[in-house]
Design an enzyme around this catalytic site. Structure first.
Site, PDB file in Angstrom:
ATOM      1  N   LYS A   1       0.883  -1.135  -0.028  1.00 23.71           N
ATOM      2  CA  LYS A   1       0.041   0.090  -0.106  1.00 23.71           C
ATOM      3  C   LYS A   1       0.940   1.149   0.111  1.00 23.71           C
ATOM      4  O   LYS A   1       0.560   2.216  -0.678  1.00 23.71           O
ATOM      5  CB  LYS A   1      -0.684   0.120   1.272  1.00 23.71           C
ATOM      6  CG  LYS A   1      -1.991  -1.114   1.275  1.00 23.71           C
ATOM      7  CD  LYS A   1      -2.919  -0.696   2.324  1.00 23.71           C
ATOM      8  CE  LYS A   1      -2.037  -0.858   3.716  1.00 23.71           C
ATOM      9  NZ  LYS A   1      -1.876  -1.972   4.127  1.00 23.71           N
TER      10      LYS A   1
ATOM     11  N   ARG B   1      -9.199   0.716   9.075  1.00 25.84           N
ATOM     12  CA  ARG B   1      -9.091  -0.772   9.408  1.00 25.84           C
ATOM     13  C   ARG B   1     -10.017  -1.230  10.194  1.00 25.84           C
ATOM     14  O   ARG B   1      -9.710  -2.682  10.344  1.00 25.84           O
ATOM     15  CB  ARG B   1      -7.583  -0.766  10.127  1.00 25.84           C
ATOM     16  CG  ARG B   1      -6.375  -1.134   9.396  1.00 25.84           C
ATOM     17  CD  ARG B   1      -5.415  -0.907  10.530  1.00 25.84           C
ATOM     18  NE  ARG B   1      -4.014  -1.587  10.003  1.00 25.84           N
ATOM     19  CZ  ARG B   1      -2.958  -0.995   9.421  1.00 25.84           C
ATOM     20  NH1 ARG B   1      -3.024   0.058   9.217  1.00 25.84           N
ATOM     21  NH2 ARG B   1      -2.111  -1.606   9.159  1.00 25.84           N
TER      22      ARG B   1
ATOM     23  N   ARG C   1      11.391  -6.052   4.201  1.00 22.82           N
ATOM     24  CA  ARG C   1      11.547  -4.687   3.981  1.00 22.82           C
ATOM     25  C   ARG C   1      12.203  -3.968   5.230  1.00 22.82           C
ATOM     26  O   ARG C   1      12.555  -4.091   6.186  1.00 22.82           O
ATOM     27  CB  ARG C   1      10.046  -4.189   4.383  1.00 22.82           C
ATOM     28  CG  ARG C   1       9.733  -2.727   4.807  1.00 22.82           C
ATOM     29  CD  ARG C   1       8.278  -2.478   4.564  1.00 22.82           C
ATOM     30  NE  ARG C   1       7.431  -2.813   5.898  1.00 22.82           N
ATOM     31  CZ  ARG C   1       6.072  -2.500   5.925  1.00 22.82           C
ATOM     32  NH1 ARG C   1       5.555  -2.096   4.912  1.00 22.82           N
ATOM     33  NH2 ARG C   1       5.592  -3.254   6.957  1.00 22.82           N
TER      34      ARG C   1
ATOM     35  N   ARG D   1      11.686  -2.583  10.617  1.00 21.34           N
ATOM     36  CA  ARG D   1      10.582  -2.257  11.549  1.00 21.34           C
ATOM     37  C   ARG D   1      10.226  -3.287  12.750  1.00 21.34           C
ATOM     38  O   ARG D   1      10.217  -4.269  12.518  1.00 21.34           O
ATOM     39  CB  ARG D   1       8.949  -2.064  10.727  1.00 21.34           C
ATOM     40  CG  ARG D   1       9.143  -0.380  10.420  1.00 21.34           C
ATOM     41  CD  ARG D   1       7.753  -0.392   9.514  1.00 21.34           C
ATOM     42  NE  ARG D   1       6.522  -0.990  10.022  1.00 21.34           N
ATOM     43  CZ  ARG D   1       5.383  -0.876   9.468  1.00 21.34           C
ATOM     44  NH1 ARG D   1       5.202  -0.181   8.108  1.00 21.34           N
ATOM     45  NH2 ARG D   1       3.926  -1.459  10.103  1.00 21.34           N
TER      46      ARG D   1
ATOM     47  N   ARG E   1      -0.276  -9.604  12.837  1.00 23.02           N
ATOM     48  CA  ARG E   1      -0.818  -8.448  11.977  1.00 23.02           C
ATOM     49  C   ARG E   1      -2.005  -8.919  10.865  1.00 23.02           C
ATOM     50  O   ARG E   1      -2.961  -8.674  10.518  1.00 23.02           O
ATOM     51  CB  ARG E   1       0.186  -7.538  11.399  1.00 23.02           C
ATOM     52  CG  ARG E   1       0.699  -6.859  12.362  1.00 23.02           C
ATOM     53  CD  ARG E   1       2.182  -6.459  11.911  1.00 23.02           C
ATOM     54  NE  ARG E   1       2.071  -5.328  10.838  1.00 23.02           N
ATOM     55  CZ  ARG E   1       2.902  -4.986   9.847  1.00 23.02           C
ATOM     56  NH1 ARG E   1       4.109  -5.653  10.134  1.00 23.02           N
ATOM     57  NH2 ARG E   1       2.798  -4.424   9.031  1.00 23.02           N
TER      58      ARG E   1
HETATM   59  P1  AMP Z   1       1.119   0.197   9.023  1.00 23.62           P
HETATM   60  O1  AMP Z   1       2.186   1.004   8.907  1.00 23.62           O
HETATM   61  O2  AMP Z   1      -0.046   0.636   8.245  1.00 23.62           O
HETATM   62  O3  AMP Z   1       1.397  -1.355   8.700  1.00 23.62           O
HETATM   63  O4  AMP Z   1       0.762   0.297  10.539  1.00 23.62           O
HETATM   64  C1  AMP Z   1       1.514  -0.262  11.614  1.00 23.62           C
HETATM   65  C2  AMP Z   1       0.712  -0.222  12.993  1.00 23.62           C
HETATM   66  O5  AMP Z   1       0.158   0.953  13.150  1.00 23.62           O
HETATM   67  C3  AMP Z   1      -0.561  -1.307  12.831  1.00 23.62           C
HETATM   68  O6  AMP Z   1       0.002  -2.728  12.789  1.00 23.62           O
HETATM   69  C4  AMP Z   1      -1.253  -0.851  13.961  1.00 23.62           C
HETATM   70  O7  AMP Z   1      -0.969  -1.290  15.151  1.00 23.62           O
HETATM   71  C5  AMP Z   1      -1.297   0.675  13.978  1.00 23.62           C
HETATM   72  N1  AMP Z   1      -2.174   1.420  13.078  1.00 23.62           N
HETATM   73  C6  AMP Z   1      -1.985   1.862  11.850  1.00 23.62           C
HETATM   74  N2  AMP Z   1      -3.125   2.150  11.180  1.00 23.62           N
HETATM   75  C7  AMP Z   1      -4.098   1.973  12.071  1.00 23.62           C
HETATM   76  C8  AMP Z   1      -5.540   2.056  12.030  1.00 23.62           C
HETATM   77  N3  AMP Z   1      -6.100   2.548  11.197  1.00 23.62           N
HETATM   78  N4  AMP Z   1      -6.051   1.519  12.954  1.00 23.62           N
HETATM   79  C9  AMP Z   1      -5.503   1.107  14.340  1.00 23.62           C
HETATM   80  N5  AMP Z   1      -4.131   0.773  14.198  1.00 23.62           N
HETATM   81  C10 AMP Z   1      -3.458   1.479  13.109  1.00 23.62           C
END
Ligand code: AMP
Length: 222
Positions: A13, A88, A124, A157, A168
């Protein structure tokens, strides 16, 4: 236009969001990036979110929605914006519609196999200084371990560790995948084959974006 990038973690994404942003001029808003920034700043949101993020769970709906509400109020979002990693949950989908109800919407979902996802996430590497993203095989930096853009040291990360990746994905299937049906009913859902090189996937996305657009912000269902 509100472009929502749905896709599982590791479906690419972020990379697609950046490519779409360059082509459309719409800013890419990544709630993951906003939360990681809050953690780095050690502010109240970051302190609340850090442990949840490390475990692979979801940060509270209200906390994330507030970050999005503030960000989309900025002038650069007036013409449109790209949401990467938000909504989400169903509650978040309802929240964004309440905050910005009149905006036409397209939801892009990248269909990617589980093996590809694990490969993408475990390889990554990110630059904590400027946010650039690389992959040890698919998108390696010019010098191993060093950011092409700012020469910062690349890191993995914390939540890209194998055990957290599994959690996840579990959370994605439980909380986020139900959004597909919701957006299908609304008529704003578009699925794109997410396998292949970024340029290939992007050209499929460009085709979808050039196609018929939903005209009403709220779609077919209330
Ligand atoms: P991402 O970079 O989008 O993979 O997000 C990393 C982490 O941030 C996720 O695994 C969640 O713990 C948190 N996170 C990001 N976006 C959201 C969201 N819309 N709702 C809840 N937690 C989020």
């Amino acid at each position: 236009m509100r472009l929502i990038l749905l896709g599982a973690p590791g479906s690419g994404k972020g990379t697609m969001g950046e490519m779409i942003s360059r082509a459309t001029g719409f800013p890419r808003i990544s709630t993951g990036d906003l939360l990681r920034k809050a953690v780095r700043e050690d502010n109240p949101v970051g302190r609340k979110a850090e442990a949840v993020m490390k475990s692979g769970g979801l940060v509270e709906d209200a906390t994330v929605t507030e970050l999005v509400r503030e960000r989309i109020a900025a002038p650069d979002c007036l013409g449109g914006y790209i949401l990467d990693g938000y909504p989400r949950t169903i509650a978040q989908a309802e929240a964004i519609e309440a905050i910005d109800p009149a905006r036409p919407e397209i939801v892009l979902d990248r269909a990617v196999g589980e093996e590809t996802i694990v490969g993408r996430l475990s390889g990554r590497r990110i630059c904590p200084s400027c946010g650039a993203v690389f992959h040890v095989v698919n998108m390696p930096p010019k010098v191993a371990g060093v950011c092409d853009a700012c020469e910062g040291d690349l890191v993995q990360r914390a939540d890209d560790a194998a055990a957290t990746i599994r959690e996840r994905l579990r959370v994605y299937h439980e909380a986020t995948a139900p959004l597909q049906a919701r957006y299908r009913n609304k008529g704003t859902y578009r699925s794109v084959d997410g396998e292949g090189f970024p340029e290939e996937v992007y050209s499929r996305i460009a085709g979808v974006l050039a196609g018929p657009r939903p005209s009403a912000g709220k779609g077919r269902s209330a």
